[in-house]
Design an enzyme around this catalytic site. Sequence first.
Site, mmCIF file in Angstrom:
data_model
loop_
_atom_site.group_PDB
_atom_site.id
_atom_site.type_symbol
_atom_site.label_atom_id
_atom_site.label_comp_id
_atom_site.label_asym_id
_atom_site.label_seq_id
_atom_site.Cartn_x
_atom_site.Cartn_y
_atom_site.Cartn_z
ATOM 1 N N GLN A 108 4.739 -1.985 9.400
ATOM 2 C CA GLN A 108 3.422 -1.958 8.776
ATOM 3 C C GLN A 108 3.289 -0.838 7.753
ATOM 4 O OE1 GLN A 108 0.608 -1.743 11.990
ATOM 5 N NE2 GLN A 108 1.101 -3.783 12.745
ATOM 6 N N HIS A 170 0.778 0.769 12.915
ATOM 7 C CA HIS A 170 -0.538 1.399 13.022
ATOM 8 C C HIS A 170 -0.668 2.671 12.166
ATOM 9 C CE1 HIS A 170 -1.377 -0.675 17.168
ATOM 10 N NE2 HIS A 170 -0.901 -1.507 16.250
#
Length: 395
Positions: A108, A170
């Site tokens: 991510q 995250h």
Amino acid sequence: MRHTIHATVLCLALVSSLSACEARQDPIEAARPRPAPTTATVQQLASDGGTLSVTRIAQGLEHPWAVALLPDGGFLVTERPGRMRRVGADGAIDVPLEGVPLVWAHGQGGLMDVVLAPDFAVSNRIWFSYSEPGPDGTAGTTVATATLGETALDDVHVVYRQPKVEGPNHFGSRIAFDNEGHVFISQGERNDRPTAQRLDKLQGKLVRLNLDGSVPADNPFVGRPDARPEIWSYGHRNSQSLAFDPRTGNLWEAEHGPRGGDEINLPLPGRNYGWPITTHGINYSGLDIPEAVGETAPGIVAPHHVWEVSPALSGMAFYTGHGGSAWKDSVLLGALSGGVLIRLELDGDRIAGEERLLGEMGKRIRDVRVGADGAVYVLTDEIDGELLKLIPPRR
């Protein structure tokens, strides 16, 4: 065969987390400029109150993450692999700007938010967030400012660094300014749940700084030896939505839950927003979150709004001040797994209704911004990502 099955299962498990299983453009091809479209692609879609007009401005962006609206009618777009590009009002895409710092573009991670500084008209400064590489494969959310030139970023200055840890997930991250000389930075807990509750850690926190990167003297944990003074609020999981309501000045934040439980909060100083002690979700495995005690607990602020089924919330923008529009007094949110733009109708701070838009297009919506003229601009998070212009229906 066993390895193939294992890789497929891993990709499926991480698909909602933007895993490294995604396809990527060829790096040389991805860096090429792209001409303006020769013809406009316009769709008329149904919306509450009338017809929504959707025009494709540009395409060929690789997993675009954020768009800033430039005063000349053009755009500044980040691509998650680490490129920042100017896009003309006509949709022409320039070569990537030089001077962008090295980005840790795995899982991510990557180049994330970009916003114009409050004094952009005189300073030409921008703010942007990215996952910065550290030693031994670590990374952390970082925010920098720079002067925007025609072909490069100049005078790049880091104003915030989250300590580096291992892991690909995250990072957050969005940037928002109040009208009092402060910047708010959202981020994730790096998939290490307990850190969201630890005040000596910056992971899983909403941070508030002065515009020069210093810590405001009235931050809620200033002077506490057991807490980081940058923290404004805590107990956040992975916040990719952050915006001020121009009607009230209230800050709104939205974050990804695990499997279920995406939520909106109105963060106040020093408050605990629960993760992972309270949640409406469960692990992707189907098991309960080990630290969770339920959906509520003493001393924890309940979400302002919650989705039991996660739409995977991303960019957020308020639609206010456009009296003739059917969308007047709304907040707009991108949705990744839902593949829609969510419009929440507002009655003050109360959410009075929800409409889901653009579902016919089947695109992951990564960012949304509102222009001064009431047009809405949306990024689709695809290997061949698009910048769209929406004209809401009139009353």
